[in-house]
Design a protein around this motif. Sequence first.
Motif, PDB file in Angstrom:
ATOM      1  N   VAL A 305      13.109  -2.124  -3.002  1.00  0.00           N
ATOM      2  CA  VAL A 305      12.623  -3.489  -2.721  1.00  0.00           C
ATOM      3  C   VAL A 305      11.703  -3.475  -1.497  1.00  0.00           C
ATOM      4  CG1 VAL A 305      13.299  -5.811  -2.020  1.00  0.00           C
ATOM      5  CG2 VAL A 305      14.606  -4.614  -3.792  1.00  0.00           C
ATOM      6  N   ILE A 306      12.112  -2.766  -0.444  1.00  0.00           N
ATOM      7  CA  ILE A 306      11.290  -2.688   0.763  1.00  0.00           C
ATOM      8  C   ILE A 306       9.946  -2.029   0.463  1.00  0.00           C
ATOM      9  CG2 ILE A 306      11.129  -1.661   3.067  1.00  0.00           C
ATOM     10  CD1 ILE A 306      14.188  -1.919   3.241  1.00  0.00           C
ATOM     11  N   SER A 307       9.960  -0.982  -0.353  1.00  0.00           N
ATOM     12  CA  SER A 307       8.719  -0.277  -0.699  1.00  0.00           C
ATOM     13  C   SER A 307       7.762  -1.176  -1.480  1.00  0.00           C
ATOM     14  CB  SER A 307       9.040   0.973  -1.523  1.00  0.00           C
ATOM     15  OG  SER A 307       9.725   1.915  -0.753  1.00  0.00           O
ATOM     16  N   VAL A 308       8.288  -1.909  -2.440  1.00  0.00           N
ATOM     17  CA  VAL A 308       7.445  -2.821  -3.218  1.00  0.00           C
ATOM     18  C   VAL A 308       6.822  -3.872  -2.308  1.00  0.00           C
ATOM     19  CG1 VAL A 308       7.456  -4.601  -5.009  1.00  0.00           C
ATOM     20  CG2 VAL A 308       8.687  -2.456  -5.379  1.00  0.00           C
ATOM     21  N   ILE A 309       7.607  -4.398  -1.372  1.00  0.00           N
ATOM     22  CA  ILE A 309       7.083  -5.398  -0.428  1.00  0.00           C
ATOM     23  C   ILE A 309       5.993  -4.777   0.448  1.00  0.00           C
ATOM     24  CG2 ILE A 309       7.663  -6.821   1.575  1.00  0.00           C
ATOM     25  CD1 ILE A 309      10.428  -7.241   0.311  1.00  0.00           C
ATOM     26  N   LEU A 310       6.238  -3.571   0.968  1.00  0.00           N
ATOM     27  CA  LEU A 310       5.256  -2.909   1.828  1.00  0.00           C
ATOM     28  C   LEU A 310       3.952  -2.637   1.083  1.00  0.00           C
ATOM     29  CD1 LEU A 310       7.431  -0.284   3.765  1.00  0.00           C
ATOM     30  CD2 LEU A 310       6.305  -2.299   4.711  1.00  0.00           C
ATOM     31  N   LEU A 311       4.060  -2.112  -0.146  1.00  0.00           N
ATOM     32  CA  LEU A 311       2.854  -1.810  -0.920  1.00  0.00           C
ATOM     33  C   LEU A 311       2.103  -3.084  -1.299  1.00  0.00           C
ATOM     34  CD1 LEU A 311       4.092   1.085  -3.228  1.00  0.00           C
ATOM     35  CD2 LEU A 311       2.593   1.248  -1.245  1.00  0.00           C
ATOM     36  N   THR A 312       2.838  -4.138  -1.649  1.00  0.00           N
ATOM     37  CA  THR A 312       2.195  -5.416  -1.972  1.00  0.00           C
ATOM     38  C   THR A 312       1.466  -5.963  -0.753  1.00  0.00           C
ATOM     39  OG1 THR A 312       3.927  -5.902  -3.593  1.00  0.00           O
ATOM     40  CG2 THR A 312       2.577  -7.746  -2.832  1.00  0.00           C
ATOM     41  N   PHE A 313       2.129  -5.936   0.395  1.00  0.00           N
ATOM     42  CA  PHE A 313       1.536  -6.405   1.643  1.00  0.00           C
ATOM     43  C   PHE A 313       0.281  -5.595   1.974  1.00  0.00           C
ATOM     44  CE2 PHE A 313       1.609  -6.673   6.402  1.00  0.00           C
ATOM     45  CZ  PHE A 313       1.329  -8.031   6.479  1.00  0.00           C
ATOM     46  N   ARG A 314       0.358  -4.272   1.756  1.00  0.00           N
ATOM     47  CA  ARG A 314      -0.792  -3.418   2.023  1.00  0.00           C
ATOM     48  C   ARG A 314      -1.958  -3.754   1.101  1.00  0.00           C
ATOM     49  NH1 ARG A 314      -2.797   1.244  -0.235  1.00  0.00           N
ATOM     50  NH2 ARG A 314      -3.922   2.649   1.204  1.00  0.00           N
ATOM     51  N   GLU A 315      -1.681  -3.971  -0.185  1.00  0.00           N
ATOM     52  CA  GLU A 315      -2.751  -4.297  -1.127  1.00  0.00           C
ATOM     53  C   GLU A 315      -3.399  -5.642  -0.801  1.00  0.00           C
ATOM     54  OE1 GLU A 315      -4.042  -2.374  -3.442  1.00  0.00           O
ATOM     55  OE2 GLU A 315      -2.674  -0.782  -2.831  1.00  0.00           O
ATOM     56  N   VAL A 316      -2.597  -6.608  -0.355  1.00  0.00           N
ATOM     57  CA  VAL A 316      -3.141  -7.911   0.027  1.00  0.00           C
ATOM     58  C   VAL A 316      -4.086  -7.768   1.224  1.00  0.00           C
ATOM     59  CG1 VAL A 316      -2.552 -10.173   1.002  1.00  0.00           C
ATOM     60  CG2 VAL A 316      -1.229  -9.253  -0.907  1.00  0.00           C
ATOM     61  N   ILE A 317      -3.660  -6.967   2.218  1.00  0.00           N
ATOM     62  CA  ILE A 317      -4.500  -6.749   3.397  1.00  0.00           C
ATOM     63  C   ILE A 317      -5.794  -6.038   3.017  1.00  0.00           C
ATOM     64  CG2 ILE A 317      -4.656  -5.475   5.574  1.00  0.00           C
ATOM     65  CD1 ILE A 317      -1.713  -6.012   6.010  1.00  0.00           C
ATOM     66  N   LEU A 318      -5.682  -4.998   2.177  1.00  0.00           N
ATOM     67  CA  LEU A 318      -6.881  -4.272   1.751  1.00  0.00           C
ATOM     68  C   LEU A 318      -7.815  -5.170   0.950  1.00  0.00           C
ATOM     69  CD1 LEU A 318      -5.428  -0.798   0.680  1.00  0.00           C
ATOM     70  CD2 LEU A 318      -6.728  -1.333   2.736  1.00  0.00           C
ATOM     71  N   GLY A 319      -7.234  -6.018   0.088  1.00  0.00           N
ATOM     72  CA  GLY A 319      -8.055  -6.939  -0.691  1.00  0.00           C
ATOM     73  C   GLY A 319      -8.792  -7.926   0.188  1.00  0.00           C
ATOM     74  N   ALA A 320      -8.091  -8.472   1.179  1.00  0.00           N
ATOM     75  CA  ALA A 320      -8.723  -9.420   2.098  1.00  0.00           C
ATOM     76  C   ALA A 320      -9.819  -8.743   2.913  1.00  0.00           C
ATOM     77  CB  ALA A 320      -7.660 -10.019   3.027  1.00  0.00           C
ATOM     78  N   ARG A 321      -9.564  -7.490   3.304  1.00  0.00           N
ATOM     79  CA  ARG A 321     -10.566  -6.760   4.087  1.00  0.00           C
ATOM     80  C   ARG A 321     -11.813  -6.489   3.258  1.00  0.00           C
ATOM     81  NH1 ARG A 321      -8.010  -1.692   6.731  1.00  0.00           N
ATOM     82  NH2 ARG A 321      -6.798  -3.359   7.728  1.00  0.00           N
ATOM     83  N   MET A 322     -11.634  -6.147   1.984  1.00  0.00           N
ATOM     84  CA  MET A 322     -12.781  -5.899   1.115  1.00  0.00           C
ATOM     85  C   MET A 322     -13.598  -7.165   0.889  1.00  0.00           C
ATOM     86  SD  MET A 322     -12.879  -2.715   0.489  1.00  0.00           S
ATOM     87  CE  MET A 322     -14.064  -2.691  -0.865  1.00  0.00           C
ATOM     88  N   LYS A 323     -12.904  -8.308   0.769  1.00  0.00           N
ATOM     89  CA  LYS A 323     -13.622  -9.577   0.591  1.00  0.00           C
ATOM     90  C   LYS A 323     -14.466  -9.898   1.817  1.00  0.00           C
ATOM     91  CE  LYS A 323     -10.507 -11.828  -2.697  1.00  0.00           C
ATOM     92  NZ  LYS A 323      -9.579 -12.963  -2.936  1.00  0.00           N
ATOM     93  N   ARG A 324     -13.889  -9.656   3.015  1.00  0.00           N
ATOM     94  CA  ARG A 324     -14.648  -9.912   4.239  1.00  0.00           C
ATOM     95  C   ARG A 324     -15.871  -9.018   4.317  1.00  0.00           C
ATOM     96  NH1 ARG A 324      -9.550 -10.065   6.795  1.00  0.00           N
ATOM     97  NH2 ARG A 324      -9.925  -7.984   7.678  1.00  0.00           N
ATOM     98  N   LEU A 325     -15.700  -7.753   3.949  1.00  0.00           N
ATOM     99  CA  LEU A 325     -16.838  -6.834   3.957  1.00  0.00           C
ATOM    100  C   LEU A 325     -17.889  -7.247   2.936  1.00  0.00           C
ATOM    101  CD1 LEU A 325     -14.992  -3.400   4.309  1.00  0.00           C
ATOM    102  CD2 LEU A 325     -16.354  -4.568   6.046  1.00  0.00           C
ATOM    103  N   GLY A 326     -17.408  -7.764   1.778  1.00  0.00           N
ATOM    104  CA  GLY A 326     -18.333  -8.211   0.743  1.00  0.00           C
ATOM    105  C   GLY A 326     -19.165  -9.393   1.197  1.00  0.00           C
ATOM    106  N   ARG A 327     -18.542 -10.326   1.965  1.00  0.00           N
ATOM    107  CA  ARG A 327     -19.301 -11.480   2.470  1.00  0.00           C
ATOM    108  C   ARG A 327     -20.256 -11.063   3.581  1.00  0.00           C
ATOM    109  NH1 ARG A 327     -14.203 -13.823   3.340  1.00  0.00           N
ATOM    110  NH2 ARG A 327     -13.314 -14.783   1.473  1.00  0.00           N
ATOM    111  N   ALA A 328     -19.827 -10.069   4.376  1.00  0.00           N
ATOM    112  CA  ALA A 328     -20.641  -9.656   5.512  1.00  0.00           C
ATOM    113  C   ALA A 328     -21.860  -8.852   5.087  1.00  0.00           C
ATOM    114  CB  ALA A 328     -19.798  -8.830   6.480  1.00  0.00           C
ATOM    115  N   ALA A 329     -21.784  -8.171   3.943  1.00  0.00           N
ATOM    116  CA  ALA A 329     -22.884  -7.310   3.498  1.00  0.00           C
ATOM    117  C   ALA A 329     -24.199  -8.059   3.320  1.00  0.00           C
ATOM    118  CB  ALA A 329     -22.489  -6.579   2.223  1.00  0.00           C
TER     119      ALA A 329
END
Length: 351
Positions: A305-329
């Motif tokens: 359960v902890i691993s699924v939460i950590l990986l989900t949290f990581r994917e959300v952060i990476l997704g948000a970071r990619m969106k910010r980079l996409g807007r900044a480009a």
Amino acid sequence: MLEAIRRAISLLRQKQILHKVGVVVSVTVIGIACYVLYHMLRGIDVNEVIEAIKGTELRQIVLAALFVAAGYFTLTFYDLFAVRAIGRTNVPYRINALAAFTSYSIGHNVGASVFTGGAVRYRIYSAWGLNAIDVAKICFLAGLTFWLGNAAVLGLGIAYHPEAAAAIDQLPPWLNRVVAFAIIVGLVAYVVWVWTEPRRVGRGPWTVVLPGGPLTLLQIAIGIVDLGFCALAMYVLVPDEPNLGFVVVAVIFVSATLLGFASHSPGGLGVFDAAMLVGLWQMDREDLLAGMLLFRVLYYIAPFVISVILLTFREVILGARMKRLGRAAPRLEAEPSREAAYVRERGDTGA
């Protein structure tokens, strides 16, 4: 001799004989375990099991949880060691810890840990520039640490108390002791082999340089500590009476874990449980089953359960970071054109 062995292994791989043998072994182990488990669980009073779980002292559960946490902490050094061994010193420990914890906890529960754990590791390490071959090498070296630790624990444990293994494999104690000494001799021979000169396995880009003698001893130590903590967690949760001693429980626990691993069933479900019930036949079945269920919650379910939460949290952060980079480009591309226009304007006015 070595070349003949290599040719034989290559032929077996080409014919997929090793894969077929592996499938047969897995199905056989699971089938035998289900048969044994069915007979062992006949007459079990579910209410007594529930009462045994409720009657477990909070101190025991907390202590077992601490041992499980220590075991997973030790697991992080599997990846730290493997990543450093392939020369990727740029990957920080926190990434090694995340990859090890999530890959092992998910692999333990989903089954076929070689593939599921490898997929999780690739997702994490690829962000740091590691490719599929690098991840395959990490999986190999981490698995080597696991097996070296298992060999050391089983060899030393069975040599000291061969009756413990006899409860599972039904072999006479003297034969178990002979097998144990053979395991120890093989382990020593491997350490000497890698100590004398650099050893490599694989071909081409898949070549892995095996750790030398001192590093191999470190591998063995990591594996022993990991298994020791896990065995302590189980030892705390099994019934106090009869008191068989830690070594007996540890040997049976490691043997049951390896059988579960060989079956490739999720969490060794059925196989691990049958081996534990057979090996610890002296204990009250309801109390033992209660301890095993608590161990599953602490060692399998909670980390999953902890691993699924950590990986989900990581994917959300990476997704948000990619969106910010996409807007900044687009803005970054537009800035030079405005600057160029300003320079042209200044040039036209002669400023």
